[in-house]
Design an enzyme around this catalytic site. Structure first.
Site, PDB file in Angstrom:
ATOM      1  N   GLU A 423     -17.602  35.738 -20.541  1.00  0.00           N
ATOM      2  CA  GLU A 423     -17.268  35.060 -19.147  1.00  0.00           C
ATOM      3  C   GLU A 423     -18.475  34.831 -18.267  1.00  0.00           C
ATOM      4  OE1 GLU A 423     -13.565  37.243 -18.206  1.00  0.00           O
ATOM      5  OE2 GLU A 423     -12.568  36.501 -19.801  1.00  0.00           O
TER       6      GLU A 423
HETATM    7  C1  BMA Z   1     -10.862  39.349 -20.246  1.00  0.00           C
HETATM    8  C2  BMA Z   1     -11.894  40.227 -20.755  1.00  0.00           C
HETATM    9  C3  BMA Z   1     -11.914  41.461 -19.880  1.00  0.00           C
HETATM   10  C4  BMA Z   1     -10.669  41.982 -19.308  1.00  0.00           C
HETATM   11  C5  BMA Z   1      -9.442  41.278 -19.917  1.00  0.00           C
HETATM   12  C6  BMA Z   1      -8.452  41.261 -19.122  1.00  0.00           C
HETATM   13  O1  BMA Z   1     -11.500  38.232 -19.791  1.00  0.00           O
HETATM   14  O2  BMA Z   1     -13.152  39.788 -20.907  1.00  0.00           O
HETATM   15  O3  BMA Z   1     -13.022  41.388 -19.097  1.00  0.00           O
HETATM   16  O4  BMA Z   1     -10.482  43.008 -19.384  1.00  0.00           O
HETATM   17  O5  BMA Z   1      -9.953  39.843 -19.501  1.00  0.00           O
HETATM   18  O6  BMA Z   1      -8.511  41.066 -17.713  1.00  0.00           O
END
Ligand code: BMA
Length: 744
Positions: A423
């Site tokens: 991300e």
């Molecule tokens: C996603 C993951 C984590 C996170 C999850 C829940 O984007 O990459 O970074 O824990 O969301 O928010």
């Protein structure tokens, strides 16, 4: 070659104090303090806050040892560490031999001139990770997730240890992997790379080795292969020239390795030996599965495909995201890992994404994934943050980490993809990292955060990075040039993908539906209903999820009776997602009646989560010609907590995991419902057609059929087939939908 382990009983003390206490290596300071009962269990009630101080102190570990005669008789002696967490100085017999700054890499020091015959003292002095991160953050701020202690991106240390939206803030320190002495003479294998050559039905394996040599010597390389039953199936030799050698060997009657659900996982053992005057002086043994693997990305009517092809068969990736299964990862034993991976396989999962905020998959984890046919999407350890990638010293420690890990895992049949980060394309594009601090821009962002990613740090003075252009440049150069160059040099056969999610053009529609992978968080962070999953047709769904509480037995384990209220302090401390409990409750009231008791809330949250994820997965599987896979967030937990996991910290299956066994089944019956219109589908993942019957009935809740039928079906291989479109508008005209169900 001689090896002498230095693992086992050590001593440790807090820096600045005198008394030494017993310690265990591999291990970490928290588990050592726990064993001595000097800290309470941080997973129980609100104890985490009471152990925070541990991370803020410096600690010293030491051992004394006597090397064996055989080891001393070798020409050179090395101290080898598979992993040290993180900032430390090593002192052998009073002399500093090296400093460490990266948890993710291995280390080696030549200690030939320092080693004594007896009474050697090795001391490892650890610096507090929180103090170091805070100091670096003060000098040069980096943006990261709100749930973290400050400064984590400055250290090459598992990011989740500093806190995440499912994890406690317990950064630790210690010797977290094996540590040993190695004695060597003449020469050794310094690098071994395997390559599979598939031509028609025949397969050969080529091994290329580099050698470190301390004297001029005639050296020979010997390659041999054992079949899965342990029978020798050939060997060959070549001489080492200019410190390297390369040799190929055909595999008789090769048996292919398949992902879970597509066939067996025969594992061959490839042994490479270095011979000097006919005697082996070094050897590497690698577990290998014979297979071809391609990530196919081709232009099509929707954009560009994103599909894994194994041995020529398109695989719909079914699986989940992996986080380290403990806040103290050194105590994850064989049994725990084995259970998690076999539980994933038991629910027809064929891919795990080892997410970039934890640690690289261990050898044991890869052994299991090879054995169970679980493909691995391996992120590099960068997640949701701005990292100082414009700093040459930082990039150079990352280089060592990349080399160590890629070399360690590149031969694995399970390894499907190397991915730059989690991300961060998206962060630069949409989370304000690259924006100027103009107030209106910040306000617009704050609004966006409020609905989309409330747990990302809100823009304030500490997130305004004045030097963002240099940091963003560093990002692009690293993930789009440097890292792919490194991976193609180290592992030319393994696909590289810059970020998850990305379109592969930096900061352009990173989370789009036309090309690349996608993370869909509108259901959950965006508070949309489960039906919103159906508005979403990405090319590969690498993250989506919905939280539930852990099972009641697990809640009981971290609470006392007086805590058993959803909004008690302890229950809220074991919920790290922003507004997490509120989001569960809100979605629940859309779907079910209000539970009447605490156990009712826990139970229904589990059902709700299973229901939501089922709804999404069935939709993406029905659209498998367009969507290459679905990996839900997340398989496991690192402590007992309300989270998106399907298996809780103690290994208990949440309802989602039971549901996965159905919604990931190789042959899936699902219903595309729209009011009174119901279309029945069979999604067949298998390489063969499926013949059978579909029986359906419109029934009252008492089980009386109003209409029913049985249809013979033939579901084509690796595709979705629409079986029948039913319309109950007339049948339901004078009936209460609340009293009727479709059973099929
Ligand atoms: C996603 C993951 C984590 C996170 C999850 C829940 O984007 O990459 O970074 O824990 O969301 O928010």
């Amino acid at each position: 070659m001689q090896v002498q382990s230095l693992a086992g009983a050590w001593e440790f003390r807090e820096s600045g104090t005198e008394a030494w206490h017993p310690a265990k290596v591999p291990g970490c300071v928290h588990t050592d303090l726990l064993a001595l009962e000097r800290i309470p269990d941080p997973f129980y009630r609100d104890n985490e806050a009471d152990v925070r101080w541990v991370a803020d102190r410096d600690w010293v570990y030491r051992t004394t040892f006597t090397p064996s005669d055989a080891l001393l008789n070798e020409a050179r002696q090395f101290l080898v560490a598979d992993g040290i967490d993180t900032l430390s100085r090593l002192i052998l017999n009073g002399t500093a031999i090296g400093d460490t700054d990266n948890q993710h890499r291995a280390w080696e020091w030549d200690i030939t001139d320092l080693l004594r015959e007896d009474g050697n003292i090795l001391e490892v002095q650890f610096t507090s990770p929180t103090q170091a991160a805070t100091a670096k953050q003060a000098a040069r701020p980096m943006t990261t997730v709100a749930a973290q202690l400050p400064g984590a991106p400055h250290l090459r240390k598992a990011p989740y240890q500093f806190g995440w939206d499912w994890g406690p803030k317990l950064p630790t320190c210690g010797i977290w992997k094996d540590l040993r002495l190695e004695g060597r003479s003449v020469a050794r294998l310094s690098d071994v790379r395997l390559e599979q050559i598939h031509e028609g039905d025949s397969v050969s394996v080529r091994a290329s080795a580099s050698v470190d040599a301390w004297v001029r010597a005639d050296l020979t390389l010997e390659l041999s292969i054992e079949n899965p039953e342990g029978m020798a199936c050939g060997s060959a030799t070549t001489s080492i020239e200019h410190r390297s050698g390369s040799i190929a060997l055909g595999v008789a009657d090769p048996r292919l390795w398949w992902p879970n659900g597509f066939g067996d996982q025969p594992l061959y053992r490839v042994r490479l030996r270095l011979l000097y005057e006919g005697c082996p002086i070094d050897e590497t043994v690698l577990q290998v599965g014979l297979r071809t693997l391609e990530l196919r990305r081709e232009p099509d009517e929707w954009g560009e495909s994103f599909q894994f092809i194994v041995n020529g068969v398109p695989i719909f990736a079914k699986g989940s995201n992996w986080i380290p299964p403990d806040a103290f990862v050194d105590r994850v034993d064989e049994a725990k890992l084995g259970k998690l991976i076999s539980d994933a396989a038991a629910t027809h999962q064929n891919m795990l994404r080892i997410w970039g905020g934890g640690t690289y998959g261990s050898d044991r984890l890869y052994d299991l994934c090879d054995r169970y046919g679980i493909l691995v999407w391996q992120d590099f350890m960068f997640s949701c943050s701005v990292y100082p990638l414009d700093d040459a010293a930082f990039v150079s420690t990352v280089r060592a980490e990349v080399e160590d890990n890629v070399r360690r895992i590149r031969h694995r049949p399970s390894l499907a993809l190397l991915c730059g980060n989690n991300e961060m394309d998206q962060g630069w594009e949409s989370w304000g990292w690259a924006k100027s601090p103009a107030e209106d821009a910040l306000n617009a962002l704050a609004e966006r955060f409020a609905s989309l990613r409330p747990w990302i740090q809100e823009p304030d003075a500490s997130t305004r990075l004045p030097d963002w252009p240099s940091l963003q440049d560093g990002y692009t150069r690293f993930f789009y040039e440097t890292l792919p160059d490194w991976t193609s040099e180290l592992a030319p056969d393994i696909e590289y993908w810059p970020s998850s999610p990305t379109s592969r053009t930096p900061f352009e529609n990173a989370n789009g539906q036309e090309m690349g992978d996608a993370h869909y968080w509108e259901v959950w962070h965006g508070r949309k209903p489960f039906s919103a999953f159906r508005d979403c047709l990405p090319r590969f769904m690498s993250e989506f999820g919905f939280q539930a509480f852990p099972t009641l037995e697990t809640v009981d384990a971290y609470t006392e009776a007086e805590d058993r209220n959803l909004v008690s302090r302890v229950m809220e401390l074991h919920q790290r997602g922003n507004h997490g409990n509120g989001l569960i409750i809100a979605q629940m009231t859309d779907t079910f009646r209000m539970p009447e008791s605490f156990p009712g809330w826990i139970y229904l949250s589990l059902i709700l989560q299973a229901e939501g994820i089922r709804y999404g997965v069935e939709h993406w599987r029905r659209n498998r010609q367009r969507v290459g896979g679905a990996l839900y967030w997340q398989l496991d937990d690192c402590w007992p907590v309300a989270s998106w996991s399907s298996i809780d910290y103690y290994g208990r299956w949440k309802a989602l995991h039971y549901a996965a066994r159905r919604f990931y089944a190789p042959v899936l019956l699902s219903v595309l419902d729209d009011g009174c219109a119901m279309e029945l589908h069979i999604t067949n993942d298998r390489a063969e057609a499926w013949a059978g019957a579909v029986r359906w009935g419109l029934e009252t809740l008492q089980g009386d059929a109003i209409e029913s039928d049985e249809i013979s079906v033939m579901a084509a291989p690796v595709s979705d087939t629409s079986i029948v479109a039913l319309d109950f508008t007339d049948a339901m005209a004078d009936k209460d939908p609340g009293d009727h169900i479709l059973v099929c």
